[in-house]
Write a protein that holds these residues in place. Structure first.
Motif, PDB file in Angstrom:
ATOM      1  N   VAL A   1      -0.845   0.483 -14.575  1.00 52.58           N
ATOM      2  CA  VAL A   1      -1.635   1.495 -15.294  1.00 52.58           C
ATOM      3  C   VAL A   1      -2.698   2.040 -14.335  1.00 52.58           C
ATOM      4  O   VAL A   1      -3.541   1.289 -13.835  1.00 52.58           O
ATOM      5  N   ILE A   2      -2.631   3.348 -14.071  1.00 44.37           N
ATOM      6  CA  ILE A   2      -3.580   3.981 -13.157  1.00 44.37           C
ATOM      7  C   ILE A   2      -4.566   4.806 -13.979  1.00 44.37           C
ATOM      8  O   ILE A   2      -4.189   5.829 -14.575  1.00 44.37           O
ATOM      9  N   ASP A   3      -5.787   4.338 -14.037  1.00 46.01           N
ATOM     10  CA  ASP A   3      -6.810   5.051 -14.794  1.00 46.01           C
ATOM     11  C   ASP A   3      -7.097   6.398 -14.141  1.00 46.01           C
ATOM     12  O   ASP A   3      -7.097   6.515 -12.909  1.00 46.01           O
ATOM     13  N   ALA A   4      -7.374   7.412 -14.986  1.00 48.85           N
ATOM     14  CA  ALA A   4      -7.569   8.771 -14.473  1.00 48.85           C
ATOM     15  C   ALA A   4      -8.748   8.850 -13.505  1.00 48.85           C
ATOM     16  O   ALA A   4      -8.774   9.707 -12.621  1.00 48.85           O
ATOM     17  N   ASP A   5      -9.712   7.929 -13.660  1.00 47.14           N
ATOM     18  CA  ASP A   5     -10.894   7.995 -12.788  1.00 47.14           C
ATOM     19  C   ASP A   5     -10.770   7.070 -11.576  1.00 47.14           C
ATOM     20  O   ASP A   5     -11.734   6.864 -10.843  1.00 47.14           O
ATOM     21  N   TYR A   6      -9.582   6.518 -11.352  1.00 47.03           N
ATOM     22  CA  TYR A   6      -9.387   5.626 -10.193  1.00 47.03           C
ATOM     23  C   TYR A   6      -9.146   6.472  -8.949  1.00 47.03           C
ATOM     24  O   TYR A   6      -8.196   7.276  -8.920  1.00 47.03           O
ATOM     25  N   THR A   7     -10.006   6.293  -7.967  1.00 48.20           N
ATOM     26  CA  THR A   7      -9.866   7.116  -6.755  1.00 48.20           C
ATOM     27  C   THR A   7      -9.467   6.277  -5.536  1.00 48.20           C
ATOM     28  O   THR A   7      -9.468   6.768  -4.410  1.00 48.20           O
ATOM     29  N   GLY A   8      -9.145   5.004  -5.792  1.00 41.26           N
ATOM     30  CA  GLY A   8      -8.731   4.138  -4.679  1.00 41.26           C
ATOM     31  C   GLY A   8      -7.258   4.312  -4.352  1.00 41.26           C
ATOM     32  O   GLY A   8      -6.537   5.111  -4.965  1.00 41.26           O
ATOM     33  N   GLU A   9      -6.810   3.533  -3.388  1.00 39.15           N
ATOM     34  CA  GLU A   9      -5.405   3.604  -2.960  1.00 39.15           C
ATOM     35  C   GLU A   9      -4.473   3.127  -4.077  1.00 39.15           C
ATOM     36  O   GLU A   9      -4.748   2.104  -4.728  1.00 39.15           O
ATOM     37  N   LEU A  10      -3.393   3.841  -4.287  1.00 37.50           N
ATOM     38  CA  LEU A  10      -2.370   3.366  -5.227  1.00 37.50           C
ATOM     39  C   LEU A  10      -1.652   2.190  -4.571  1.00 37.50           C
ATOM     40  O   LEU A  10      -1.175   2.296  -3.434  1.00 37.50           O
ATOM     41  N   LEU A  11      -1.580   1.104  -5.306  1.00 34.22           N
ATOM     42  CA  LEU A  11      -0.919  -0.101  -4.808  1.00 34.22           C
ATOM     43  C   LEU A  11       0.269  -0.403  -5.702  1.00 34.22           C
ATOM     44  O   LEU A  11       0.210  -0.178  -6.917  1.00 34.22           O
TER      45      LEU A  11
ATOM     46  N   PRO B   1       0.841  -1.199   0.000  1.00 35.15           N
ATOM     47  CA  PRO B   1       0.000   0.000   0.000  1.00 35.15           C
ATOM     48  C   PRO B   1       0.873   1.244   0.000  1.00 35.15           C
ATOM     49  O   PRO B   1       2.002   1.220   0.506  1.00 35.15           O
ATOM     50  N   THR B   2       0.355   2.313  -0.577  1.00 34.34           N
ATOM     51  CA  THR B   2       1.073   3.598  -0.511  1.00 34.34           C
ATOM     52  C   THR B   2       0.391   4.551   0.464  1.00 34.34           C
ATOM     53  O   THR B   2       0.950   5.582   0.822  1.00 34.34           O
ATOM     54  N   GLY B   3      -0.864   4.241   0.822  1.00 35.02           N
ATOM     55  CA  GLY B   3      -1.594   5.101   1.758  1.00 35.02           C
ATOM     56  C   GLY B   3      -2.144   6.356   1.116  1.00 35.02           C
ATOM     57  O   GLY B   3      -2.639   7.239   1.818  1.00 35.02           O
ATOM     58  N   ILE B   4      -2.064   6.450  -0.203  1.00 31.69           N
ATOM     59  CA  ILE B   4      -2.558   7.663  -0.874  1.00 31.69           C
ATOM     60  C   ILE B   4      -3.420   7.310  -2.085  1.00 31.69           C
ATOM     61  O   ILE B   4      -3.318   6.228  -2.652  1.00 31.69           O
ATOM     62  N   ALA B   5      -4.273   8.274  -2.449  1.00 33.60           N
ATOM     63  CA  ALA B   5      -5.036   8.213  -3.696  1.00 33.60           C
ATOM     64  C   ALA B   5      -4.763   9.504  -4.444  1.00 33.60           C
ATOM     65  O   ALA B   5      -4.388  10.519  -3.830  1.00 33.60           O
ATOM     66  N   VAL B   6      -4.906   9.476  -5.760  1.00 32.19           N
ATOM     67  CA  VAL B   6      -4.582  10.671  -6.554  1.00 32.19           C
ATOM     68  C   VAL B   6      -5.772  11.139  -7.379  1.00 32.19           C
ATOM     69  O   VAL B   6      -6.628  10.345  -7.766  1.00 32.19           O
ATOM     70  N   GLY B   7      -5.817  12.451  -7.607  1.00 27.89           N
ATOM     71  CA  GLY B   7      -6.772  13.056  -8.535  1.00 27.89           C
ATOM     72  C   GLY B   7      -5.942  13.719  -9.627  1.00 27.89           C
ATOM     73  O   GLY B   7      -5.181  14.642  -9.346  1.00 27.89           O
ATOM     74  N   MET B   8      -6.054  13.185 -10.834  1.00 26.58           N
ATOM     75  CA  MET B   8      -5.195  13.697 -11.915  1.00 26.58           C
ATOM     76  C   MET B   8      -5.769  14.974 -12.501  1.00 26.58           C
ATOM     77  O   MET B   8      -6.988  15.151 -12.537  1.00 26.58           O
TER      78      MET B   8
END
Ligand SMILES: O=c1ccn([C@H]2C[C@H](O)[C@@H](COP(=O)(O)OP(=O)(O)OP(=O)(O)O)O2)c(=O)[nH]1
Length: 149
Positions: free
Chosen positions: A85-95, A49-56
């Motif tokens: 691959v991190i989809d732009a609409d993915y709002t979950g935790e970056l793993l 886990p990274t403990g973060i989520a991103v909004g592009m």
């Protein structure tokens, strides 16, 4: 929105950051506040886990999770999925799934920089099926078909 938004999902999560002002990637850190550390045995894979989520930022974008070269080349610790691959609409935790490809154990500790996130614009046109493709210089020539001696 022209900023990369970050939401901390767990206490103790490190924000991604670029090593220098010209770094293409934002380093992602392992978030292991409870475990403290995880030992990757030779051949072993683990999802960190990274403990973060991103909004592009707006626009057609993708986030790509690549290896950190030092970790990969010196210690054989590489993303299990080659590139995430991190989809732009993915709002979950970056793993980040990492595998130890060398024959010595490697310890990942809380806060260690384990991979890098690169944001890039993408082009996703609608698909059109056709009978023939336009003629090109290469045509159907495949692997090694140019520069033959
Ligand atoms: O290394 C990765 C790869 C993916 N993801 C997240 C973000 C991505 O948007 C989502 C789905 O990833 P992907 O599309 O590659 O997975 P899939 O196996 O094709 O599943 P899905 O059906 O959910 O698209 O999982 C990560 O956090 N880390």
């Amino acid at each position: 929105m022209d900023k990369l938004q970050i939401k901390r999902l767990r206490e103790g999560a490190n924000l991604p950051r670029r090593a220098t002002e010209s770094s293409a990637g934002y380093d992602l850190c392992a978030c292991l506040p409870e475990e403290g550390e995880i030992t990757l045995a030779p051949g072993q894979a683990h999802i960190f886990p990274t403990g973060i989520a991103v909004g592009m930022p707006h626009g057609q974008m993708v986030g790509l999770i690549y290896a950190r070269s030092g970790l990969a080349v010196r210690h054989g610790v590489v993303p299990t999925n080659c590139v995430g691959v991190i989809d732009a609409d993915y709002t979950g935790e970056l793993l980040v799934s990492l595998q130890n490809t060398f024959d010595t154990p490697y310890i990942i500790r809380h806060g260690d920089r384990i991979a890098q996130l690169v944001l890039t614009p993408i082009f996703t046109p609608p698909i059109q099926e056709v009978e023939e493709l336009a003629a090109t210089g290469r045509g159907e020539g495949r692997f090694g078909s140019t520069g033959k001696r």
